[in-house]
Motif scaffolding. Structure first.
Motif, mmCIF file in Angstrom:
data_model
loop_
_atom_site.group_PDB
_atom_site.id
_atom_site.type_symbol
_atom_site.label_atom_id
_atom_site.label_comp_id
_atom_site.label_asym_id
_atom_site.label_seq_id
_atom_site.Cartn_x
_atom_site.Cartn_y
_atom_site.Cartn_z
ATOM 1 N N MET A 1 4.896 12.606 -3.251
ATOM 2 C CA MET A 1 3.607 12.680 -2.581
ATOM 3 C C MET A 1 2.551 12.229 -3.583
ATOM 4 O O MET A 1 2.359 12.845 -4.609
ATOM 5 C CB MET A 1 3.388 14.113 -2.121
ATOM 6 C CG MET A 1 1.996 14.463 -1.693
ATOM 7 S SD MET A 1 1.352 13.885 -0.122
ATOM 8 C CE MET A 1 2.682 13.980 0.990
ATOM 9 N N ASN A 4 -2.369 8.557 -2.235
ATOM 10 C CA ASN A 4 -2.546 7.708 -1.060
ATOM 11 C C ASN A 4 -1.634 8.070 0.100
ATOM 12 O O ASN A 4 -1.637 7.392 1.110
ATOM 13 C CB ASN A 4 -2.360 6.237 -1.442
ATOM 14 C CG ASN A 4 -3.530 5.715 -2.234
ATOM 15 O OD1 ASN A 4 -4.679 5.982 -1.918
ATOM 16 N ND2 ASN A 4 -3.238 4.996 -3.298
ATOM 17 N N SER A 5 -0.840 9.124 -0.047
ATOM 18 C CA SER A 5 0.036 9.565 1.044
ATOM 19 C C SER A 5 -0.735 10.494 1.972
ATOM 20 O O SER A 5 -1.346 11.465 1.519
ATOM 21 C CB SER A 5 1.248 10.309 0.487
ATOM 22 O OG SER A 5 1.992 9.482 -0.356
ATOM 23 N N GLU A 6 -0.697 10.184 3.265
ATOM 24 C CA GLU A 6 -1.410 11.009 4.238
ATOM 25 C C GLU A 6 -0.509 12.107 4.762
ATOM 26 O O GLU A 6 0.702 11.929 4.876
ATOM 27 C CB GLU A 6 -1.908 10.145 5.398
ATOM 28 C CG GLU A 6 -3.002 9.197 4.976
ATOM 29 C CD GLU A 6 -3.608 8.470 6.155
ATOM 30 O OE1 GLU A 6 -3.605 9.022 7.267
ATOM 31 O OE2 GLU A 6 -4.105 7.359 5.945
ATOM 32 N N ARG A 7 -1.107 13.258 5.084
ATOM 33 C CA ARG A 7 -0.379 14.380 5.661
ATOM 34 C C ARG A 7 -1.220 14.973 6.768
ATOM 35 O O ARG A 7 -2.439 14.898 6.731
ATOM 36 C CB ARG A 7 -0.119 15.469 4.623
ATOM 37 C CG ARG A 7 0.612 14.916 3.451
ATOM 38 C CD ARG A 7 1.739 15.492 2.907
ATOM 39 N NE ARG A 7 2.989 15.873 3.331
ATOM 40 C CZ ARG A 7 3.538 17.062 3.107
ATOM 41 N NH1 ARG A 7 2.874 18.046 2.639
ATOM 42 N NH2 ARG A 7 4.769 17.305 3.380
ATOM 43 N N GLU A 8 -0.558 15.597 7.700
ATOM 44 C CA GLU A 8 -1.242 16.246 8.819
ATOM 45 C C GLU A 8 -1.344 17.750 8.554
ATOM 46 O O GLU A 8 -0.771 18.560 9.267
ATOM 47 C CB GLU A 8 -0.479 15.980 10.122
ATOM 48 C CG GLU A 8 -0.503 14.532 10.560
ATOM 49 C CD GLU A 8 -1.890 14.051 10.948
ATOM 50 O OE1 GLU A 8 -2.684 14.852 11.489
ATOM 51 O OE2 GLU A 8 -2.191 12.875 10.693
ATOM 52 N N GLU A 10 -4.138 20.828 7.894
ATOM 53 C CA GLU A 10 -5.540 21.207 7.886
ATOM 54 C C GLU A 10 -5.769 22.257 6.811
ATOM 55 O O GLU A 10 -4.932 23.133 6.596
ATOM 56 C CB GLU A 10 -5.939 21.766 9.241
ATOM 57 C CG GLU A 10 -5.980 20.706 10.311
ATOM 58 C CD GLU A 10 -6.560 21.228 11.601
ATOM 59 O OE1 GLU A 10 -7.408 22.151 11.550
ATOM 60 O OE2 GLU A 10 -6.163 20.723 12.650
ATOM 61 N N SER A 62 -14.428 0.281 0.493
ATOM 62 C CA SER A 62 -14.748 0.085 1.898
ATOM 63 C C SER A 62 -15.653 -1.125 2.096
ATOM 64 O O SER A 62 -15.567 -1.805 3.121
ATOM 65 C CB SER A 62 -15.389 1.337 2.505
ATOM 66 O OG SER A 62 -16.666 1.578 1.936
#
Length: 66
Positions: A1, A4-8, A10, A62
């Motif tokens: 991990m 830059n690794s996304e996780r769901e 909260e 961005s």
């Protein structure tokens, strides 16, 4: 991990001074996970500078994508 690794997952973040003169980052995540992280004021200022630098880097990235 990696960063830059996304996780769901909260989580809630609270930041404030403690009654012992430390700065606490308190992270509360799903499943009852609580992570209190205490820093002396100088360390907290260094972390704040790193966050500002990361925000500036994110803005630059961005703008390149446009």
């Amino acid at each position: 991990m990696g960063i830059n690794s996304e996780r769901e997952i909260e989580a809630n973040l609270q930041i404030g001074p403690t009654n012992t003169g430390m700065v606490r980052l308190f992270i509360e995540a799903e499943g009852g996970i609580e992570i209190p992280m205490d820093f002396d004021p100088e360390e907290a200022e260094e972390i704040a500078e790193e966050i500002r630098a990361a925000a500036q880097g994110a803005r630059a990235m961005s703008k390149k994508k446009r």
